[in-house]
Every structure is written in C-alpha cells, then in structure tokens.
Design a protein around this motif. Structure first.
Motif, mmCIF file in Angstrom:
data_model
loop_
_atom_site.group_PDB
_atom_site.id
_atom_site.type_symbol
_atom_site.label_atom_id
_atom_site.label_comp_id
_atom_site.label_asym_id
_atom_site.label_seq_id
_atom_site.Cartn_x
_atom_site.Cartn_y
_atom_site.Cartn_z
ATOM 1 N N ARG A 41 -28.884 -5.417 51.832
ATOM 2 C CA ARG A 41 -29.811 -6.531 52.207
ATOM 3 C C ARG A 41 -29.458 -7.620 51.369
ATOM 4 N NH1 ARG A 41 -35.675 -4.136 49.997
ATOM 5 N NH2 ARG A 41 -36.013 -2.233 52.187
ATOM 6 N N THR A 90 -30.212 2.681 53.821
ATOM 7 C CA THR A 90 -31.031 2.373 52.626
ATOM 8 C C THR A 90 -32.221 1.912 52.614
ATOM 9 O OG1 THR A 90 -29.430 1.721 50.837
ATOM 10 C CG2 THR A 90 -29.792 4.498 51.623
ATOM 11 N N GLY A 92 -33.483 0.280 55.388
ATOM 12 C CA GLY A 92 -34.772 0.416 55.796
ATOM 13 C C GLY A 92 -36.063 0.950 54.807
ATOM 14 N N LEU A 93 -35.291 1.584 53.498
ATOM 15 C CA LEU A 93 -36.077 1.498 51.980
ATOM 16 C C LEU A 93 -37.432 0.757 52.208
ATOM 17 C CD1 LEU A 93 -34.018 4.421 50.589
ATOM 18 C CD2 LEU A 93 -35.665 5.120 52.318
ATOM 19 N N SER A 94 -38.209 0.889 50.785
ATOM 20 C CA SER A 94 -39.270 0.178 50.065
ATOM 21 C C SER A 94 -38.050 0.211 49.353
ATOM 22 C CB SER A 94 -40.348 0.952 49.745
ATOM 23 O OG SER A 94 -39.845 1.409 48.340
ATOM 24 N N THR A 95 -38.762 -1.590 48.904
ATOM 25 C CA THR A 95 -37.602 -2.292 48.294
ATOM 26 C C THR A 95 -37.625 -1.594 46.568
ATOM 27 O OG1 THR A 95 -38.722 -4.530 48.715
ATOM 28 C CG2 THR A 95 -37.411 -4.243 47.017
ATOM 29 N N GLY A 96 -39.273 -1.015 45.883
ATOM 30 C CA GLY A 96 -38.893 -0.067 45.215
ATOM 31 C C GLY A 96 -37.889 1.188 45.681
ATOM 32 N N ALA A 97 -38.365 1.575 46.648
ATOM 33 C CA ALA A 97 -36.439 2.778 46.734
ATOM 34 C C ALA A 97 -36.208 2.422 47.032
ATOM 35 C CB ALA A 97 -37.173 3.811 47.538
ATOM 36 N N TRP A 98 -35.074 1.452 47.729
ATOM 37 C CA TRP A 98 -34.021 0.597 47.316
ATOM 38 C C TRP A 98 -33.658 0.663 45.935
ATOM 39 C CZ3 TRP A 98 -33.051 -4.182 47.387
ATOM 40 C CH2 TRP A 98 -32.168 -4.344 47.467
ATOM 41 N N THR A 100 -34.409 1.465 43.459
ATOM 42 C CA THR A 100 -33.715 2.431 42.899
ATOM 43 C C THR A 100 -33.394 3.464 42.878
ATOM 44 O OG1 THR A 100 -36.238 2.968 41.849
ATOM 45 C CG2 THR A 100 -35.417 4.779 41.213
#
Length: 173
Positions: A41, A90, A92-98, A100
């Motif tokens: 990102r 990855t 495309g995951l939420s910012t928190g999940a990405w 983490t």
C-alpha cells in the motif's frame, strides 16, 4: 560490485552454526514477506497499471539478484513474485488486519533471527554491512539449494572462505 561468491561468503561468515541457519530458513522468509506486505500500500496507477512500492522493491531486488547470478536471480525473482502476489491480496484487507499481518510477521521473523544469533554467538551480518539485509534471503535460497545438492561449486567457495557449517554442540564441549 562484489561477486556472488564475495557476498555469500561475507554473509556466511556470520552464519556457520547449523541452528542459526535453520532459524534463518523461517525468520528471513517471514521478514521478506512482511516487508513486501507492508509496501503493498498504497497503489498508484501508471500507464493503466496498478503499481505499489512493493512492486518497485521486488523489481529492483530481482534485478540486483540477476546481476549477481542468473540462476539465483531467477529463483529469487520467482519467490519475490509469490510474495508480491500474497501481498497484493492482503492489501485489500482492512487497515488493521493488513498492518497486524505485516508487523506481526516482521516482529516474529526478527525474534527468530536473533534467537539464531544467540546460537551463533555472533551479531547479525547487517550490523557490519547493510548489504546483509538483501543478501540474507539469497543466502537462505543458496543454503536450501546446497541441502538439495545444487551449486556445489558455490558451496565450496563459501566454505573455503568462511569455514564449514557446524552443529554448535561440538564447539560448546
């Protein structure tokens, strides 16, 4: 520019304990994947293509590895492309999940690395030569190849310059 044998021998001098090398088989891939994930990102549109800092890093690293050695360069390029594919998924995951995932892989990978260097009884190679950060992944690929009986000529040069790999236990007795 240093040759393949120069780079691998310099790095190998810090990695002669088999236990340390084994920790690198786990820790370095985790760190590389983490860096690629964290660079996935943001994405930029360039000539209709979606590019990320990870894409640029993978291209630059692959070109460097290819310059050192065609066979290792191709192997590293394929591995980095696989990391990039995972990283793009990855992103495309939420910012928190990405974040983490990326930070978690990075931290755990470094912990594993430092445990290996406790076995080795020597600091990591990058402390003395920052190029160790890019040579580490290549070292893991080379060591894996040596286990498969590949590139014996490279292994022989490394061992003549850096010494043989040992179990660590023999030195402790």
């Amino acid at each position: 520019m240093k040759t393949l044998n120069d780079q691998l021998s310099n790095y190998a001098a810090y990695h002669r304990d088999r236990r340390n090398i084994l920790t690198h088989f786990v820790g370095i891939p985790m760190i590389v994947l983490a860096v690629v994930v964290l660079l996935a990102r943001p994405a930029f549109e360039v000539a209709g293509l979606s590019l990320t800092p990870a894409t640029l890093a993978v291209i630059i690293a692959t070109l460097y590895y290819l310059r050192l050695d065609l066979r290792y360069g191709v192997a590293m390029g394929l591995l980095l492309a696989a990391c990039l594919a995972f990283a793009n998924a990855t992103a495309g995951l939420s910012t928190g999940a990405w974040a983490t995932l990326g930070v978690g892989l990075f931290v755990v990978g470094w912990v594993i690395q430092f445990v290996g260097h406790i076995f080795e009884g020597r600091k990591p190679a990058f402390v003395d030569d920052i190029m160790g950060l890019i040579i580490g992944p290549l070292f893991v690929v080379a060591e894996f190849g040596f286990l498969l009986g590949l590139r014996r000529e490279v292994e022989a040069v490394i061992e003549s310059r850096s010494g043989a790999v040992h179990s660590g236990r023999a030195l402790a007795k």
